[in-house]
Design an enzyme around this catalytic site. Structure first.
Site, mmCIF file in Angstrom:
data_model
loop_
_atom_site.group_PDB
_atom_site.id
_atom_site.type_symbol
_atom_site.label_atom_id
_atom_site.label_comp_id
_atom_site.label_asym_id
_atom_site.label_seq_id
_atom_site.Cartn_x
_atom_site.Cartn_y
_atom_site.Cartn_z
ATOM 1 C CG ASP A 185 -0.265 -0.395 2.509
ATOM 2 O OD1 ASP A 185 0.967 -0.387 2.556
ATOM 3 O OD2 ASP A 185 -0.970 -0.704 3.484
ATOM 4 C CG ASN B 235 -8.899 -1.131 12.001
ATOM 5 O OD1 ASN B 235 -7.992 -1.800 11.490
ATOM 6 N ND2 ASN B 235 -9.355 -0.016 11.454
ATOM 7 C CG HIS C 296 -5.838 -1.881 8.781
ATOM 8 N ND1 HIS C 296 -6.030 -0.693 9.450
ATOM 9 C CD2 HIS C 296 -4.502 -1.987 8.615
ATOM 10 C CE1 HIS C 296 -4.854 -0.124 9.664
ATOM 11 N NE2 HIS C 296 -3.908 -0.895 9.172
ATOM 12 C CD GLU D 4 -8.706 1.230 7.741
ATOM 13 O OE1 GLU D 4 -8.747 0.329 8.588
ATOM 14 O OE2 GLU D 4 -8.050 2.275 7.896
HETATM 15 C C1 GLP Z 1 -0.388 0.452 8.511
HETATM 16 C C2 GLP Z 1 -0.066 -0.456 7.324
HETATM 17 C C3 GLP Z 1 -0.294 -1.924 7.667
HETATM 18 C C4 GLP Z 1 0.344 -2.247 8.992
HETATM 19 C C5 GLP Z 1 -0.284 -1.395 10.077
HETATM 20 C C6 GLP Z 1 0.210 -1.716 11.466
HETATM 21 O O1 GLP Z 1 -1.729 0.747 8.593
HETATM 22 N N1 GLP Z 1 -0.837 -0.125 6.176
HETATM 23 O O2 GLP Z 1 0.246 -2.728 6.633
HETATM 24 O O3 GLP Z 1 0.188 -3.619 9.290
HETATM 25 O O4 GLP Z 1 0.032 -0.043 9.759
HETATM 26 O O5 GLP Z 1 1.351 -0.972 11.792
HETATM 27 P P1 GLP Z 1 2.250 -1.212 13.052
HETATM 28 O O6 GLP Z 1 3.104 -2.408 12.727
HETATM 29 O O7 GLP Z 1 3.066 0.036 13.160
HETATM 30 O O8 GLP Z 1 1.368 -1.453 14.212
#
Ligand code: GLP
Length: 249
Positions: free
Chosen positions: A67, A134, A136, A141
């Site tokens: 993404d 959440n 995702h 989402e």
């Molecule tokens: C973002 C990314 C996800 C990732 C998430 C969690 O939203 N798009 O791919 O898994 O963050 O991030 P973190 O590892 O910092 O909790």
């Protein structure tokens, strides 16, 4: 689905790095799907160190990322393109010609067409995932359908707040992103998910305990994948009543 429980998050990250390294050693030109967020950072550090020691050869490996924020150019300090360059790709010598990631500043429809053409011709061999609080994955989402192909999404308010820590001020967090859809993620030959921290508990419960696949918690789609390994630390795994059909290591 397989669950690997490590003593600590750091140990889990090392095991994920070894898992990825073994796949790259087995098939040098594999297409590796990678993720951003803070969770995979130590995985990337281990991979870069292994590469510097001459133990992992990335000279033919290809990378595709999940993404990108809509509106951010590739060299923006908060772009996921820059994150991947700084955390892994520059260190292991993967040029842009072997790296595919959504271009946040490109005309949206054209960019989605480019990414979907790539996805149709380049199945992912191994996809690494983190997870949002959440549930995702990528930026898919909750309560959206599980679409195939790349698509543009409006970020959930909680996701914007969670990711605000990376930005100078909360107002500059983009509100939209381009993400690989869950259908495309699910077609990866193999999936690895690494999660740590209290805020991931509910999502991991929904994934690992008995219960249905639901768009309310997108990560539950992984219940249907035939070759998926979840890496958790003991602190996160301790209160989860793991469903009997999951192999625990
Ligand atoms: C973002 C990314 C996800 C990732 C998430 C969690 O939203 N798009 O791919 O898994 O963050 O991030 P973190 O590892 O910092 O909790």
């Amino acid at each position: 689905m397989k669950l690997v429980i490590s003593k600590s998050y750091e140990e889990g990250a090392r095991r994920v790095a070894s898992h990825i390294a073994a796949a790259v050693q087995k098939r040098k030109d594999l297409l590796l799907g990678l993720a951003t967020g803070s969770t995979p950072v130590p995985v990337y550090r281990c991979l870069a160190e292994g590469n510097a020691r001459g133990e992992i050869d990335f000279s033919e490996a290809r990378v595709v990322n999940l993404d990108e924020y809509v509106g951010l150019a590739k060299d923006h300090p908060n772009s996921y393109h820059r994150f991947m360059r700084e955390n892994l790709l520059d260190a292991v010598g993967i040029p842009d010609s072997r790296f595919t990631i959504p271009r946040g500043d490109a005309p949206l429809e054209e960019e989605l067409a480019r990414l979907n053409a790539f996805a149709a011709q380049n199945p992912i061999d191994l996809q690494l995932l983190g997870v949002g609080a959440n549930g995702h994955i990528g930026f898919n989402e909750p309560d959206t359908i599980f679409p195939d192909g790349y698509h543009a999404v409006t970020l959930a308010q909680g996701t914007i707040q969670d990711n605000a820590r990376f930005f100078d001020n909360p107002e500059s967090v983009p509100t939209m992103a381009i993400t690989m859809g869950i259908g495309t993620i699910m077609r990866a030959g193999e999936i690895i998910l690494l999660a740590s921290g209290e805020n991931k508990r509910e999502a991991m419960r929904a994934l690992l305990e008995e219960g249905d696949v639901t768009p309310a918690v997108p990560v539950t789609a992984l219940k249907l994948h035939g070759n998926c390994t979840i890496y958790l630390d003991e602190a996160l795994a301790k209160d989860i009543a793991v469903a009997p059909y999951i192999t625990v290591e």
